[in-house]
Design a protein around this motif. Structure first.
Motif, mmCIF file in Angstrom:
data_model
loop_
_atom_site.group_PDB
_atom_site.id
_atom_site.type_symbol
_atom_site.label_atom_id
_atom_site.label_comp_id
_atom_site.label_asym_id
_atom_site.label_seq_id
_atom_site.Cartn_x
_atom_site.Cartn_y
_atom_site.Cartn_z
ATOM 1 N N PRO A 80 0.846 -1.032 -0.030
ATOM 2 C CA PRO A 80 0.033 0.123 -0.021
ATOM 3 C C PRO A 80 0.791 1.169 -0.085
ATOM 4 O O PRO A 80 0.503 2.190 -0.494
ATOM 5 N N ARG A 84 -0.023 3.970 -2.945
ATOM 6 C CA ARG A 84 -0.546 5.355 -2.791
ATOM 7 C C ARG A 84 0.117 6.223 -3.589
ATOM 8 O O ARG A 84 0.046 7.483 -3.683
ATOM 9 N N THR A 90 -4.715 5.441 -6.856
ATOM 10 C CA THR A 90 -5.396 6.257 -5.934
ATOM 11 C C THR A 90 -6.929 6.784 -6.662
ATOM 12 O O THR A 90 -7.873 6.798 -5.941
ATOM 13 N N MET A 112 -3.867 3.491 2.022
ATOM 14 C CA MET A 112 -4.621 3.822 0.648
ATOM 15 C C MET A 112 -5.771 4.898 1.053
ATOM 16 O O MET A 112 -6.112 5.781 0.441
#
Length: 179
Positions: A80, A84, A90, A112
């Motif tokens: 994660p 991100r 995203t 996230m």
């Protein structure tokens, strides 16, 4: 279940994902007839888990659109933190939230949710080391196997995968895994 009725879930991957989060949840969803599409930064590339699992991305994140999926799954591990940093990933999570579709994050996958500003005012569970991050982002951290808050489903760790998968299946229309 006909193809038209079959639910599709985008499973986000990046290197260093938590193997059990990916394999366990994927397998339980598939056993209920859900089509799990592995979405990574690059289609066709193999991503490696923290232990030994390798998984190939079916679709690149840039080609994944919220309209094509019924839910999105964000595994834990260290992936994660990498995910991100990927705008397409995203954007997909943000678009799924905006559409009111289930967004499921386990372990450090809640990072996230912080990045897409989906934590404030929500009850969230996650890996204990990022609980402070949840609180700092305006969320209410609770230590439970699974938490459902609106369209956001969160779980703490790999041990919670059966409960996590059951919550996702419930959100997809009370689907049941094969016995």
């Amino acid at each position: 279940m006909t193809t038209e009725q079959r639910k599709r879930v985008a499973l986000l991957v990046e290197d260093e994902f938590e193997d059990a989060d990916v394999a366990g949840t994927r397998d339980l969803l598939r056993s209920a007839g859900v089509e799990v599409v592995v979405v990574g930064p690059i289609a066709g590339r193999t991503y490696r888990g923290r232990k030994s699992l390798e998984i190939e991305a079916d679709l690149s994140a840039g080609k994944a659109h919220a309209k094509d999926f019924d839910a999105v799954l964000i595994p834990g591990g260290y992936a994660p933190d990498r995910m991100r940093m990927r705008h397409a990933m995203t954007d997909l999570v943000r678009d799924m939230l905006a559409a009111g579709k289930p967004v499921a994050a386990i372990d450090r996958g809640a990072q996230m949710l912080i990045s897409v500003k989906a934590v404030a005012g929500r009850m969230i569970t996650c890996w204990p080391s990022i609980a402070i991050d949840i609180k700092n982002a305006g969320g209410r951290y609770v230590d439970r196997p699974v938490v459902e808050d609106g369209c956001v489903i969160t779980a703490r760790k790999a041990d919670d995968v059966p409960h996590f998968a059951a919550a996702i299946l419930k959100a997809l229309g009370n689907l049941q895994p094969a016995s």
